[in-house]
Design an enzyme around this catalytic site. Structure first.
Site, mmCIF file in Angstrom:
data_model
loop_
_atom_site.group_PDB
_atom_site.id
_atom_site.type_symbol
_atom_site.label_atom_id
_atom_site.label_comp_id
_atom_site.label_asym_id
_atom_site.label_seq_id
_atom_site.Cartn_x
_atom_site.Cartn_y
_atom_site.Cartn_z
ATOM 1 N N PHE A 163 0.746 -1.194 0.018
ATOM 2 C CA PHE A 163 -0.076 -0.108 0.023
ATOM 3 C C PHE A 163 0.921 1.111 0.127
ATOM 4 C CE2 PHE A 163 0.858 0.298 4.407
ATOM 5 C CZ PHE A 163 0.649 1.749 4.875
ATOM 6 N N LYS A 164 2.077 1.311 0.472
ATOM 7 C CA LYS A 164 3.033 2.422 0.555
ATOM 8 C C LYS A 164 3.254 2.790 -0.981
ATOM 9 C CE LYS A 164 4.555 1.050 5.033
ATOM 10 N NZ LYS A 164 5.337 0.553 5.945
ATOM 11 N N ASP A 165 3.014 2.039 -2.010
ATOM 12 C CA ASP A 165 3.220 2.384 -3.523
ATOM 13 C C ASP A 165 2.310 3.679 -3.410
ATOM 14 O OD1 ASP A 165 5.176 0.525 -3.790
ATOM 15 O OD2 ASP A 165 3.878 -0.997 -4.611
ATOM 16 N N THR B 76 8.293 0.011 3.271
ATOM 17 C CA THR B 76 8.815 1.426 3.230
ATOM 18 C C THR B 76 9.768 1.543 2.068
ATOM 19 O OG1 THR B 76 7.667 2.300 4.931
ATOM 20 C CG2 THR B 76 9.071 3.696 3.842
#
Length: 477
Positions: A112-114, A145
């Site tokens: 999801f950090k993309d 991350t």
């Protein structure tokens, strides 16, 4: 929109200043000076928007058009999401027994950090090219991350990135996604330490004001406001996908379950809530349970050690974004936040003031999930739905299974922060067979490059030398 520090000692700055700053000069974290509340008409209009359009709408609120004009902002967001594998960028899977899983992991590194880092990378490139500047980015990572940050800026001549990760404590795929990136501007360090220990040399370098200024240091960890900003969007998307109706007031409530480590994603949820989105939040943690203890008992203190779990990206003892959450729920009381956080960094143990603790208890539910429960949940979801969860997503789904009879009149959405393909060992421990994708198989055959930081070495000194060498190289170009 102007930004202020949670500790009140940094004046105000604009989005560009916040983007390149990381921590404020007083040690606090940046937050918007004001958070707008959206009316019913706006929410109803937004409910028809795609996820990328929601990101654009939110960014246009918090980024002045004088800094990035709206047409250019729209282009930057489109470019950020151009490498995502799903046409909707994020996707809601509706499974049996009211289980809704919002897949946030369709980006380049399956995490999801993309979402936030792809946009942040575009914002950075926009300003750096415009100002003809170079920055050195320092990142400590417990799993996702680092690889997301690397992918967002790899090959860019205006940025060098230095990533520290705990060797052997990430999954094999997570580690390979960092060490296989052979680019001149990417510098990966495998450390003999845990996720909290790798933060210490980073803090030391940022605390050296002269060094930080000379080498233009910045962070892409979730202390960076830009990451929080973009993450607000998926709460709106989750709500609009799961709310049974948008026709009448009061709008229905949707419960959103958030697998939680450093607290950045949770902070974004609270800001969405402050903006008028009718959501209730649940923070689910693994055995590293400082947030759970803070909410349940008012005990914001470190355990003796960081515990290694199957949900490795959540193996965090110091959830630094809790500072932002304390600020939000103390009525922006910067004096209180400053006192609390300074005491915490000295003693590593703080008892929350009764007023603040009461407000947090009223607005946030928490739950802890063990490795055994993670595996059981992964197995159950596979048997019920033929749907595979990563161990982090499983913490949230475990909460859903435990509370499937609660709040029968409201909807619930579990956020899925990563793809199961990144966690082969956990999938096998859950006794589920996993077909390895060609992309992951190729990753395992690629050349790797990294440096080792051994326990007992002066990691800060080693990093200083590497950063100085990069600055020297830049000046010679």
């Amino acid at each position: 929109m102007r930004y202020i520090s949670t500790r009140g000692g940094a004046g105000t700055t604009d989005f560009e200043g916040v983007l390149f700053s990381g921590y404020a000069i007083d040690g606090g974290l940046f937050m918007p000076e004001s958070i707008p509340v959206l009316d019913f008409g706006t929410l109803k209009t937004w409910s028809t928007f795609s996820y990328p359009e929601l990101v654009k709408q939110l960014c246009s609120i918090f980024i002045s058009p004088e800094l990035i004009p709206k047409p250019e902002l729209s282009d930057l967001v489109d470019k950020a999401f151009s490498r995502f594998k799903h046409k909707e960028v994020i996707h809601l899977s509706r499974l049996k027994n009211g289980l809704n899983v919002l897949e946030l992991w369709h980006g380049p590194t399956y995490a999801f950090k993309d979402l936030s880092l792809s946009c942040t990378g575009q914002f950075l490139q926009y300003f750096l090219k415009k100002r003809k500047k170079h920055v050195s980015i320092l990142v400590g990572t417990s799993g996702d991350t680092g690889s997301s940050a690397i992918e967002s800026i790899r090959g860019d001549k205006n940025m060098d990135i230095f990533v520290l990760l705990p060797h052997g404590l990430c999954s094999q795929v997570q580690e390979l996604q960092m060490t296989t990136v052979i680019e001149e501007n990417v510098h990966v360090f495998l450390t003999e330490g845990n996720s909290d220990e790798i933060d210490e040399p980073i803090k030391e370098l940022f605390a050296d004001a002269d060094f930080s200024s000379k080498h233009k240091l910045m962070s892409l960890n979730s202390i960076n406001w830009s990451r929080i900003l973009v993450q607000i969007a998926h709460y709106f998307y989750a709500y609009f996908q799961c709310a049974p109706s948008m026709d009448n007031l009061p709008l229905p409530v949707v419960e959103i379950v958030v697998p939680t480590g450093g607290g950045g994603n949770l902070t974004a949820g609270f800001i969405a809530q402050k903006m008028g989105l009718p959501i209730e939040l649940v923070a689910v943690v693994n055995d590293n349970d400082i947030i759970h203890r803070a909410i349940q008992q008012g005990d914001f203190s470190l355990s003796k050690t960081v515990k290694s779990t199957l949900a490795s990206a959540m193996d965090i003892q110091e959830p630094y974004n809790m500072e932002r959450i304390f600020w939000l729920f103390s009525g922006s009381d910067s004096n209180l936040v400053k006192s609390l956080m300074e005491e915490f960094y000295v003693t590593k143990s703080v008892k929350l003031p009764p007023g603040l603790h009461k407000k947090l208890c009223e607005r946030l539910r928490t739950s802890t999930v063990s490795d055994e429960e993670i595996l059981h949940t992964m197995r159950r979801c596979w048997e019920d739905n033929h749907y595979l969860l990563c161990p982090h997503t499983a913490t949230g789904v475990c909460y859903h299974y435990k509370h499937s009879d609660c709040h029968p009149s409201s909807s619930r959405c579990c956020l899925a922060p990563a793809s199961p393909v990144k966690f082969e060992d956990a999938v096998h421990k859950a006794q589920i067979s996993l077909e390895i994708s060609p992309e992951i198989r190729k990753l395992k055959e690629m050349e790797t490059r990294s440096s080792i930081l051994k326990r007992g070495e002066d990691w800060a000194r080693i990093l200083r030398h590497q950063i100085e060498a990069v600055t020297k190289r830049q000046k010679s170009v």
